[in-house]
Design a protein around this motif. Sequence first.
Motif, short mmCIF file in Angstrom:
data_model
loop_
_atom_site.label_atom_id
_atom_site.label_comp_id
_atom_site.label_asym_id
_atom_site.label_seq_id
_atom_site.Cartn_x
_atom_site.Cartn_y
_atom_site.Cartn_z
N LEU A 118 0.71 -1.21 0.01
CA LEU A 118 0.08 -0.08 0.11
C LEU A 118 0.69 1.20 0.02
CD1 LEU A 118 -3.04 -0.79 2.27
CD2 LEU A 118 -2.82 -0.54 -0.08
N ALA A 119 2.07 1.25 0.53
CA ALA A 119 2.88 2.44 0.31
C ALA A 119 3.03 2.80 -1.03
CB ALA A 119 4.29 2.17 1.08
N LEU A 123 -0.73 4.74 -4.40
CA LEU A 123 -1.51 5.92 -4.88
C LEU A 123 -1.58 5.99 -6.25
CD1 LEU A 123 0.14 8.67 -2.48
CD2 LEU A 123 -2.33 7.82 -2.31
N THR A 166 -9.49 2.58 1.19
CA THR A 166 -8.62 3.52 2.26
C THR A 166 -8.07 2.28 3.11
OG1 THR A 166 -10.21 5.14 2.21
CG2 THR A 166 -8.80 5.17 4.30
N GLU A 167 -6.74 2.49 3.62
CA GLU A 167 -6.07 1.54 4.42
C GLU A 167 -6.13 2.14 5.82
OE1 GLU A 167 -1.51 -0.28 5.10
OE2 GLU A 167 -1.79 1.77 4.38
N SER A 225 -3.05 3.82 7.99
CA SER A 225 -2.17 4.94 7.47
C SER A 225 -3.35 5.91 6.87
CB SER A 225 -1.28 4.57 6.53
OG SER A 225 -1.97 3.99 5.33
N ARG A 230 -3.91 5.95 3.77
CA ARG A 230 -3.72 5.86 2.16
C ARG A 230 -4.79 5.54 1.57
NH1 ARG A 230 1.62 6.60 1.50
NH2 ARG A 230 3.27 6.17 3.32
N LYS A 231 -4.93 6.19 0.32
CA LYS A 231 -6.08 5.91 -0.55
C LYS A 231 -5.54 5.09 -1.79
CE LYS A 231 -8.76 8.83 1.53
NZ LYS A 231 -10.08 8.37 2.28
N GLN A 240 -0.91 12.59 -5.26
CA GLN A 240 -0.94 13.12 -3.77
C GLN A 240 -2.23 12.88 -3.29
OE1 GLN A 240 1.95 13.96 -2.56
NE2 GLN A 240 2.84 13.62 -4.70
N LYS A 241 -2.66 13.57 -2.10
CA LYS A 241 -3.66 13.17 -1.14
C LYS A 241 -4.96 13.52 -1.74
CE LYS A 241 -5.37 13.50 3.53
NZ LYS A 241 -5.00 14.34 4.98
N ASP A 252 -2.72 20.14 -2.82
CA ASP A 252 -1.57 19.17 -2.88
C ASP A 252 -0.34 20.01 -3.10
OD1 ASP A 252 -2.98 16.49 -2.36
OD2 ASP A 252 -3.57 17.08 -4.47
#
Length: 448
Positions: free
Chosen positions: A7-8, A11, A27-28, A31, A33-34, A237-238, A275
């Motif tokens: 998952l790292a 993205l 979604t994790e 963390s 993360r998406k 990014q996010k 972002d």
Amino acid sequence: MSKHLPLALALWCTCVLPGFLQARTWTEAASGRKIDAEFVSSDAGSVTILMRSGQKYTLPLSRLAPEDQAFVQEQLRNKKTPPGETPRGGPKVKDRFEDIKKLTASEIPVNGEAHPALAKADVAIQGFMAEKGIGALTFALSKNGKVLHDRAFGWADSSLKTPLQPGVKMRVASLTKPVVKSAILTLIDAGKLKLEDQVYTVLQLDQYKEAKACDARWKAVTIDQLLEHKGGWDRDQKAGDLTTHSSEMERMFRLKPDELEPIYVVRYGLTLPLDFDPGTKESYCNFGYVLLARVIEKVSGQKFVDCLQQTVCKESAAPSFSMSASDARRRQVGEVWYSYHPEYTQEQIPLSFQTEAYDGAGGLACTAADYSRFLEKYWVSGKPRKEGGYRYAFDGSLPGVTAICSQRLDGINYTAIANRRDRAGSDWNGELRKRIEEALDPVAGQLP
């Protein structure tokens, strides 16, 4: 074979709008993360998803957020398997248009006005359709203000019985953006808007409750930055490409998929941080063009398409531009059918997201001839074609759409729109362009 996803590294970015049948943002839990990916299948302890790259990954349910786990459990309860996948113990759903691939190029029907020098371009397009299993495609070429070649290939419906005729409207996906640019620059030329105007102020976004805690940088985003994809949203990014977050918007505003409208996309965007600082980098952004469509409406006092009709379309003598409907049952008379991936087993099924909600980013439909007329009057950059010789090419890609246009140095413009795209997303755009260019180059000098 599916893989376990780190998952790292997950993205995911996309150049086009969302649209897989079961696409969603995962979604994790640990963390936050998406991952934007398509649901493929699941069992009691894991879920398999499909990335845009075409790779499948299997995730343990325990690593996902509660809402994702609930979604998977719902799929299990309903025993749903996305079309095109293999149900447990059942056969794989056949691509309904596999039979097209058995045809020779000459067996693909073609109708419309033809220039004799472009016969090889027609053959190239027919061959492309037979190879890819494309059921409908329109192609128009213009030069010196006149459409010289206006062709319709394939069939008028998914039964593949009635040959397609010229004049059919097709969704153009991101080819919408040059039209939006032209409309914005028209408003600027009329003194109704400035490039340095701030979108937050123009749209009076402080009227929405979501603006109360929004990122302060929102107030610095200018019209020019949106036009140039420098507004502050980075697909890697996010916040990412906000147009891939349909399910989150539906949950936030308690909407059904067919109730999602552009203003909800804008309000949802207010809840996310930018972002990067506006103007400091360029990152292709669909969301920026949803905002620009709202600017067009606010400044003109008209609906988005109505303003286009009174400005850009009127100047181009191209009246067919309209908003495409996601739901086939609400589609306008004269708009083509679309073939989605995975292939549906029914003839017509609505998309799982609202094309209309992302109007300025990719929601327009028109004839290929009218888009070529637009190219005669405006550069893809949005500026009127009053001077200079430039070469532009632009692509559009959506579920059910492969669209390309070109403005060549020799004055030739062309538009090609197909009602299907490759599973990976936009690989067909380059292939189609290459084949048309290879057929066109040797005969370009024969065109008046």
